[in-house]
Design a protein around this motif. Sequence first.
Motif, PDB file in Angstrom:
ATOM      1  N   LEU A 161      19.879  33.127  14.611  1.00 32.34           N
ATOM      2  CA  LEU A 161      19.862  33.801  13.317  1.00 32.34           C
ATOM      3  C   LEU A 161      20.550  35.156  13.384  1.00 32.34           C
ATOM      4  O   LEU A 161      21.295  35.540  12.478  1.00 32.34           O
ATOM      5  CB  LEU A 161      18.413  33.962  12.843  1.00 32.34           C
ATOM      6  N   LEU A 162      20.314  35.897  14.462  1.00 31.06           N
ATOM      7  CA  LEU A 162      20.980  37.187  14.614  1.00 31.06           C
ATOM      8  C   LEU A 162      22.487  37.015  14.776  1.00 31.06           C
ATOM      9  O   LEU A 162      23.276  37.822  14.261  1.00 31.06           O
ATOM     10  CB  LEU A 162      20.397  37.933  15.820  1.00 31.06           C
ATOM     11  N   LEU A 163      22.913  35.980  15.494  1.00 34.04           N
ATOM     12  CA  LEU A 163      24.342  35.709  15.633  1.00 34.04           C
ATOM     13  C   LEU A 163      24.977  35.427  14.273  1.00 34.04           C
ATOM     14  O   LEU A 163      26.056  35.968  13.946  1.00 34.04           O
ATOM     15  CB  LEU A 163      24.548  34.526  16.573  1.00 34.04           C
ATOM     16  N   ASP A 164      24.332  34.594  13.468  1.00 35.78           N
ATOM     17  CA  ASP A 164      24.863  34.310  12.136  1.00 35.78           C
ATOM     18  C   ASP A 164      24.928  35.559  11.277  1.00 35.78           C
ATOM     19  O   ASP A 164      25.911  35.786  10.548  1.00 35.78           O
ATOM     20  CB  ASP A 164      23.998  33.254  11.447  1.00 35.78           C
ATOM     21  N   LEU A 165      23.897  36.399  11.352  1.00 38.13           N
ATOM     22  CA  LEU A 165      23.886  37.620  10.550  1.00 38.13           C
ATOM     23  C   LEU A 165      25.001  38.569  10.966  1.00 38.13           C
ATOM     24  O   LEU A 165      25.698  39.150  10.124  1.00 38.13           O
ATOM     25  CB  LEU A 165      22.518  38.300  10.685  1.00 38.13           C
ATOM     26  N   ILE A 166      25.196  38.735  12.274  1.00 32.42           N
ATOM     27  CA  ILE A 166      26.255  39.629  12.760  1.00 32.42           C
ATOM     28  C   ILE A 166      27.627  39.110  12.356  1.00 32.42           C
ATOM     29  O   ILE A 166      28.499  39.873  11.917  1.00 32.42           O
ATOM     30  CB  ILE A 166      26.134  39.785  14.292  1.00 32.42           C
ATOM     31  N   VAL A 167      27.841  37.809  12.486  1.00 30.17           N
ATOM     32  CA  VAL A 167      29.139  37.233  12.124  1.00 30.17           C
ATOM     33  C   VAL A 167      29.428  37.429  10.642  1.00 30.17           C
ATOM     34  O   VAL A 167      30.528  37.836  10.249  1.00 30.17           O
ATOM     35  CB  VAL A 167      29.173  35.741  12.506  1.00 30.17           C
ATOM     36  N   CYS A 168      28.457  37.178   9.786  1.00 31.40           N
ATOM     37  CA  CYS A 168      28.669  37.322   8.347  1.00 31.40           C
ATOM     38  C   CYS A 168      28.967  38.763   7.956  1.00 31.40           C
ATOM     39  O   CYS A 168      29.914  39.039   7.200  1.00 31.40           O
ATOM     40  CB  CYS A 168      27.435  36.817   7.594  1.00 31.40           C
ATOM     41  N   LEU A 169      28.193  39.689   8.475  1.00 32.73           N
ATOM     42  CA  LEU A 169      28.393  41.089   8.100  1.00 32.73           C
ATOM     43  C   LEU A 169      29.712  41.638   8.630  1.00 32.73           C
ATOM     44  O   LEU A 169      30.425  42.373   7.931  1.00 32.73           O
ATOM     45  CB  LEU A 169      27.215  41.929   8.607  1.00 32.73           C
ATOM     46  N   PHE A 170      30.077  41.277   9.857  1.00 27.63           N
ATOM     47  CA  PHE A 170      31.316  41.802  10.413  1.00 27.63           C
ATOM     48  C   PHE A 170      32.542  41.121   9.798  1.00 27.63           C
ATOM     49  O   PHE A 170      33.619  41.721   9.769  1.00 27.63           O
ATOM     50  CB  PHE A 170      31.320  41.650  11.931  1.00 27.63           C
ATOM     51  N   ILE A 171      32.409  39.890   9.344  1.00 28.79           N
ATOM     52  CA  ILE A 171      33.515  39.276   8.598  1.00 28.79           C
ATOM     53  C   ILE A 171      33.735  40.016   7.289  1.00 28.79           C
ATOM     54  O   ILE A 171      34.882  40.295   6.894  1.00 28.79           O
ATOM     55  CB  ILE A 171      33.215  37.787   8.352  1.00 28.79           C
ATOM     56  N   LEU A 172      32.659  40.365   6.612  1.00 33.34           N
ATOM     57  CA  LEU A 172      32.789  41.147   5.383  1.00 33.34           C
ATOM     58  C   LEU A 172      33.384  42.521   5.667  1.00 33.34           C
ATOM     59  O   LEU A 172      34.220  43.021   4.906  1.00 33.34           O
ATOM     60  CB  LEU A 172      31.420  41.279   4.721  1.00 33.34           C
ATOM     61  N   LEU A 173      33.004  43.134   6.779  1.00 35.15           N
ATOM     62  CA  LEU A 173      33.574  44.426   7.158  1.00 35.15           C
ATOM     63  C   LEU A 173      35.057  44.300   7.501  1.00 35.15           C
ATOM     64  O   LEU A 173      35.864  45.167   7.137  1.00 35.15           O
ATOM     65  CB  LEU A 173      32.800  44.998   8.341  1.00 35.15           C
TER      66      LEU A 173
END
Length: 590
Positions: free
Chosen positions: A280-292
């Motif tokens: 879950l943390l991996l998915d959250l980091i990937v989503c937020l950094f893609i948006l960034l």
Amino acid sequence: MAAMTTVPSYTPSLWVRMCHALPRLDLTMQMKDNIFVPDSWEYQQTLLVLSSLSAIALVISLLVVLSFLIHYCCCHRGDRSEGSEEEEEDEDGSTGHGYSGKKGRGICCVTWVAVAAVTLCCVAIGIGFYGNSEANDGMYQLTSSLLTANYTLASIDLLISDTIAGLQLSVSGPLTSMEELFTGSKPFLVSTRNCRRLSDNVVNLLSSISLARSSVDFSLGNDSSISGASIIPLTPVPPSVAPTVVPTSGLMPNPFSPGWAANTLMVNEDYRWLSYVLLLLLDLIVCLFILLGLAKQARWLLILMTVLAWLALFLSWGSLGLETATVVALSDFCSDPNTFVLNSTHFNTGTSSDVLDYYLTCSRRMNSPFQQLLTQSQRALSNIHTHLSSLERNALTQFPKAEKSLREVQQILNSTEGNFHQLVALLNCRGLNKDYIDSLKGLCYDGMEGLLYLSLYSFLSALAFTAILCSLPGAWRSFPSESEEYEDSDSESEDPFTSHQARRQTASGSQRGAMAPFYNYPGAGWTPPFSSAPPLPTPNVSSNGNPGYESLPLTDRQSPPPSYSPSMLTGYGGSQSHPNPAHSRNLYSR
């Protein structure tokens, strides 16, 4: 009072019944029964077929992403030759913000797709955290119930062992001494021998009560063979403070031990919970950094997050396959758990089916399978107590030396009767059946609900990462190239006070040709509307052909007219479209 004595019951939930009704297919695509038989190869085939659906969905996702990559790489290759014309059209239709052209519309489209995909991913992550917590709560309730049942079984075994040890101690010690003292008195000797015989009878009856004897050996480390030299104290460790024993082997003990099952489930649940938290943390980091990366237009960050998005996509579909097989198998078990427990060799080895049925159902119409043994033991202990009371009244006056041995036997008998009453209460089906129902509710209610939410999380996250991977090529194409970045830096070095329209007209004028000087326009002799200066005098021509003002007094000289931009000339030329030619001739006639 009737509500307190109500036996708890278990009913399969709606989700269990719905998942249990799903069709089962083996590798040959033939329908199979939905009976929970985990050791059967045919049943394992049905689970493999169900879990393979996620593999098919993964292949479809890869094909979709591949089609988008081919679309952006091949179909848009011919658009580069027409890039200059499209940019000119975009600039003509823009209002200064730079987002009204085709390229601006593409950037907005990619941005909204990425935002929607990231939002879906965040929603899936929230569902995953909730499902992981629910599954953990269900497993905690299951392990707590198993530990409580294991504590009850250990207490039963300890009570039986303590009672047997006390009776054997009384037979080998005080009763033997009393027989030696009552050798000359036949009635007292017969009563003493009757006490010995009844004690042996109770020992045999209690020894026949076998209920998960291995739980004591595993959980508390006591030896089942108890010597008659000492009494083992009845101090079983409660499950809340009992040390957790890590199973050294993955094989299930025979007979089944609730303590072993609880310890194994706790260890596996810790790894499962931690694995899902990391995912879950991996998915959250990937989503937020893609948006960034899309906001900052950082190519290196987007490349790194693309690799991690591929990893998250594979993990999402893989976890969905495992969760699907687990949900189906759990629904098959929870639909009829009693049948599986009664038919399983791991549970009914060493224990009769009547005993298992008594504790699993705990029906009021069923009698305890230990009722006859307990009744006979209770009668034997009562007879022993009657014989000892008779000896105390009649034998002590004649044999005062037997008082010490008699007091020891009475003390052991009182302790044995206390343990026996506790044993009768623990052998009742209510306690173990409550633990069994609580474990089923934790596994089939909370655990099943948590697995369903985790399955929904895996499905939504897989869809979100598929959409993200499809939109990233468009985002990459919408990023400015190095030449555009240099042009932007050059434009930033221009005069900031020059209007956007003037710069565009200057650029268009440079493409159409050099603009004529100000004094060569047909209306070059007109007077600016906002200037009050008189017309300029005619300059003198020197011998070398250059105009000169040597003969003109300094007081008569005027300042040159102000400079005007081409846009101002256009505006002013419209207001004086017909200049006076006489005025222009008189300007140089002086």
